[in-house]
Scaffold this motif. Structure first.
Motif, PDB file in Angstrom:
ATOM      1  N   UNK A 170       0.849  -1.190   0.000  1.00  0.00           N
ATOM      2  CA  UNK A 170       0.000   0.000   0.000  1.00  0.00           C
ATOM      3  C   UNK A 170       0.887   1.243   0.000  1.00  0.00           C
ATOM      4  N   UNK A 171       0.494   2.237  -0.813  1.00  0.00           N
ATOM      5  CA  UNK A 171       1.232   3.485  -0.849  1.00  0.00           C
ATOM      6  C   UNK A 171       2.136   3.598  -2.069  1.00  0.00           C
ATOM      7  N   UNK A 172       2.514   4.853  -2.349  1.00  0.00           N
ATOM      8  CA  UNK A 172       3.400   5.157  -3.478  1.00  0.00           C
ATOM      9  C   UNK A 172       4.538   6.019  -2.951  1.00  0.00           C
ATOM     10  N   UNK A 173       5.743   5.770  -3.399  1.00  0.00           N
ATOM     11  CA  UNK A 173       6.892   6.539  -2.937  1.00  0.00           C
ATOM     12  C   UNK A 173       8.016   6.440  -3.956  1.00  0.00           C
ATOM     13  N   UNK A 174       9.005   7.329  -3.814  1.00  0.00           N
ATOM     14  CA  UNK A 174      10.244   7.237  -4.586  1.00  0.00           C
ATOM     15  C   UNK A 174      11.296   6.577  -3.707  1.00  0.00           C
ATOM     16  N   UNK A 175      12.057   5.662  -4.298  1.00  0.00           N
ATOM     17  CA  UNK A 175      13.052   4.893  -3.552  1.00  0.00           C
ATOM     18  C   UNK A 175      14.405   5.031  -4.226  1.00  0.00           C
ATOM     19  N   UNK A 176      15.415   5.303  -3.423  1.00  0.00           N
ATOM     20  CA  UNK A 176      16.795   5.359  -3.912  1.00  0.00           C
ATOM     21  C   UNK A 176      17.334   3.933  -3.973  1.00  0.00           C
ATOM     22  N   UNK A 177      17.502   3.420  -5.184  1.00  0.00           N
ATOM     23  CA  UNK A 177      17.970   2.041  -5.389  1.00  0.00           C
ATOM     24  C   UNK A 177      19.413   1.997  -5.879  1.00  0.00           C
TER      25      UNK A 177
END
Length: 699
Positions: A241-248
């Protein structure tokens, strides 16, 4: 406590596997039964103090380096002062002045050798105490004998003494030992850095809805976790659940954040940036991405290659050979010249000049540098011998889906479809997780989202998806499903309204970046290339034609792939297998050497010798270059070590060198070997097509 195996080597009863990592100074044991064997006592019998590993303590600062630097500084200060005082002696000082200067040098040398040389003495003593020998034994004997002879010469009024030889020997050896420690610590810091990236715990969502902070070790698969902006992902998990930006960047090496949404996979150690997301843990901390990378790095450092085994065997017999040569030199000079002082001087020079330090550093320093360079470029290596085997390949066999391609479908004719129709098809496709539907959604994302929402959406497995909009029925899927009354190519994915075709989507798998350039370079270098895939004939043919691969085989079972690898091996070919799927695991094991992308199935990653984390195929070229350069540097180091000793030994035996010159020559040979290993370079792995020759890489 010990039992003998078939090879006759001693081992602890109950121990099934043991691995020593000299870089991290750890011993990993696997044993049968519930009670651990007394490994610490066994280590003590071998001359080493053993302690249970504490992961928290392992992430601390380096406690050895400051002591080594202090010892090096003291040795440097003493060596410079003794050599300055010795200048007056060598330039012709009178007898009383010479004696005074020699005693001053002795006063400087004694505390220096006790303080700075203790690193070598303690190591030598631990070895001798257990009736073993190592490289520090001849070093310690040489230093002690040089100092003792110098004191004897000073007391009896001889013209020359060798306090400068003893202190200079310790000084130069400490330079090599410190460089070796620094490079190993830098590689070890890669593992420490991974541990730092792992948080101490995470917020766990209780079944009743509350939050509880649990330590990392208590998080298990299936737990629901809440990740806030700025949190590190504690374990491998899936967004629910939810949307985000992730540093991969830890995984991919790319700095651009990746947007995640429900269904997205997250690896441990990546950084949540913008939004709060709920996730479900897929693995415990010990089985997550960070732990796997740490294990791969440690395995690469501790694995012994063919060259390392040669060096180990040589070093095992070299120290006794050095002592024997020194003793025979003493006996020979006594027999022919009858001068005990002269014979002792020659024996000490032989002992010092032939110390096997350079031989002992020839291989491990290169392996440490190679492991570090590969890690910096997001390539994990599980076996040091794999670098040698990679250097021998003459055939490369690729899997198709997930290896030459990313396993991500894309619309190739989006530009020929009416934007409004494409947007509407994308809206309907967003209700499905089918790879073809996701590709249409991606193609529609570039357009302005003005399409209305569909009603009564229903998915028909194997056929397509259906939705109602303003009383009209729209279908997206197989042509026979979307347009049952129209003639259409069944291979097309069709979008239709009330049975009338609105658009046909041509879909193809996304070729992995750099694949075309890799194939061209392999073929241009005389390396045979072929594709083995379980996919259908048409799909494999299209990829082989696109990448200009001359030989391909489709619809292969895992057993068929193994048979093909074995056939090539029997024909004298040395095969590099590059694959990712569970069905590739047996073939990866059967190949001469193997590679897999990080997106591979767990079984594929575990059976591969190399795992590359970037999407592009440039990692394959880069890994080969590092393997080739490592082999060349190891051979150069062997040549330096052996050539030096072949030249130095007869010179010392014939009495043409003094202990001082011997100390400098031996120390410089070790420094040259370490410096040569530091030449190992690795540019960044390219995700694009680049020109590569199996001798150099150019843009």
């Amino acid at each position: 406590m010990y039992q003998q195996d078939r090879a006759g080597s001693a081992k602890l009863a109950g121990v099934q596997h043991a691995r020593v990592n000299l870089t991290n100074k750890r011993v990993s044991l696997r044993w049968a039964g519930k009670v651990a064997p007394d490994a610490i006592m066994a280590l003590k019998k071998l001359g080493y103090e053993g302690y249970l590993f504490d992961n928290n303590a392992a992430t601390g600062t380096d406690r050895e380096l400051p002591g080594m630097i202090k010892a090096l500084a003291v040795a440097a200060f003493a060596s410079m002062n003794i050599m300055s005082l010795s200048t007056s002696v060598w330039s012709g000082a009178d007898e009383s002045t010479r004696a005074m200067l020699h005693w001053i040098c002795a006063g400087i040398a004694l505390p220096t050798l006790l303080y700075s040389g203790r690193i070598f003495y303690l190591s030598a003593w631990r070895s001798l105490k257990h009736w073993q020998t190592n490289m520090d034994v001849p070093i310690s004997i040489g230093v002690i004998m040089a100092f003792a002879l110098s004191v004897y010469d000073t007391y009896h009024g001889y013209e020359h003494a060798y306090f400068d030889a003893a202190t200079s020997l310790v000084f130069f050896l400490l330079i090599g030992r410190t460089l070796d420690h620094v490079m190993r610590e830098r590689t070890r810091s890669a593992v420490k850095g991974l541990a730092v990236l792992s948080p101490r715990g995470a917020l766990v969502i209780r079944p009743e809805g509350g939050l509880e902070y649990l330590p990392l070790q208590r998080i298990t698969s299936g737990m629901k976790l809440l990740l806030l902006p700025g949190d590190r992902v504690p374990v491998d998990c899936t967004v629910i659940d939810g949307v985000s930006d992730v540093d991969c960047s830890l995984v991919t090496g790319e700095n651009a954040p990746r947007q995640v949404q429900p269904g997205s996979k997250l690896q441990a150690g990546t950084l949540n940036i913008t939004g709060s997301i709920k996730t479900e843990a897929c693995a415990a901390a010990g089985d997550s991405f960070l732990a796997e990378m740490s294990r791969l790095i440690e395995a690469a450092e501790s694995a012994k290659s063919h060259y390392q085994r040669i060096a180990d065997r040589a070093a095992r017999y070299y120290a006794p050979a050095v002592h024997t040569a020194s003793l025979l030199s003493f006996i020979g000079w006594m027999f022919f010249r009858g001068d005990m002082h002269e014979a002792a001087t020659v024996a000490i020079a032989v002992l010092i000049i032939t110390c096997p330090c350079a031989l002992g550093l020839a291989v491990p320093m290169v392996q440490v540098m190679a492991a570090r360079r590969l890690f910096e470029n997001r390539v994990m290596v599980k076996d040091g011998s794999a670098l040698e085997r990679l250097n021998e390949i003459d055939t490369v066999v690729f899997d198709k889906t997930g290896t030459l391609t990313l396993g991500q479908m894309q619309v190739t004719n989006a530009g020929t479809i009416d934007p409004a129709t494409l947007s509407l098809a994308g809206k309907l496709a967003s209700n499905s997780r089918h790879p073809n539907a996701l590709a249409i959604v991606d193609a529609a994302l570039a357009l302005t989202d003005t399409a209305p929402q569909f009603e009564q959406v229903r998915e028909y497995p194997g056929l397509g998806i259906e939705g109602v909009l303003q009383g009209r029925v729209y279908r997206l899927g197989r042509a026979s499903f979307a347009c049952p009354h129209e003639s259409a190519r069944l291979s097309d994915t069709t979008f239709a309204c009330e049975g009338s075709k609105l658009a046909s989507f041509a879909l193809s798998d996304t070729v992995r970046p750099g694949a075309r350039g890799l194939i061209e370079n392999l073929l241009g270098s005389g390396i045979a290339v072929e594709v083995m895939s379980g996919d259908n004939q048409q799909a494999v043919h299209d990829i082989a034609l696109q990448l200009n691969i001359p030989r391909y085989t489709a619809e292969m079972l895992p057993a068929d792939k193994v048979v093909r690898i074995e056939t090539l091996t029997k024909a004298g070919r040395r095969v590099l297998m590059v694959g990712d799927g569970l069905n590739d695991a047996p073939a990866l094991m059967a190949a001469h050497v193997s590679m897999a992308p990080a997106s591979a199935a767990d079984m594929g990653r575990n059976n591969a010798d190399f795992v590359f984390l970037r999407d592009g195929m440039g990692s394959v070229l880069l890994t080969y270059r590092i393997a080739r350069d490592s082999g060349r540097l190891i051979r150069q180091n062997f040549a330096i070590a052996i050539g030096y000793n072949m030249l130095a030994l007869p010179v010392a035996i014939l009495g043409y060198t003094t202990p001082f010159i011997a100390a400098i020559a031996m120390s410089l040979s070790s420094i040259v070997v370490v410096a040569n290993a530091l030449r190992l370079r690795a540019g960044p792995a390219s995700d694009g097509d680049e020109h590569f020759e199996f001798g150099h890489v150019t843009r």
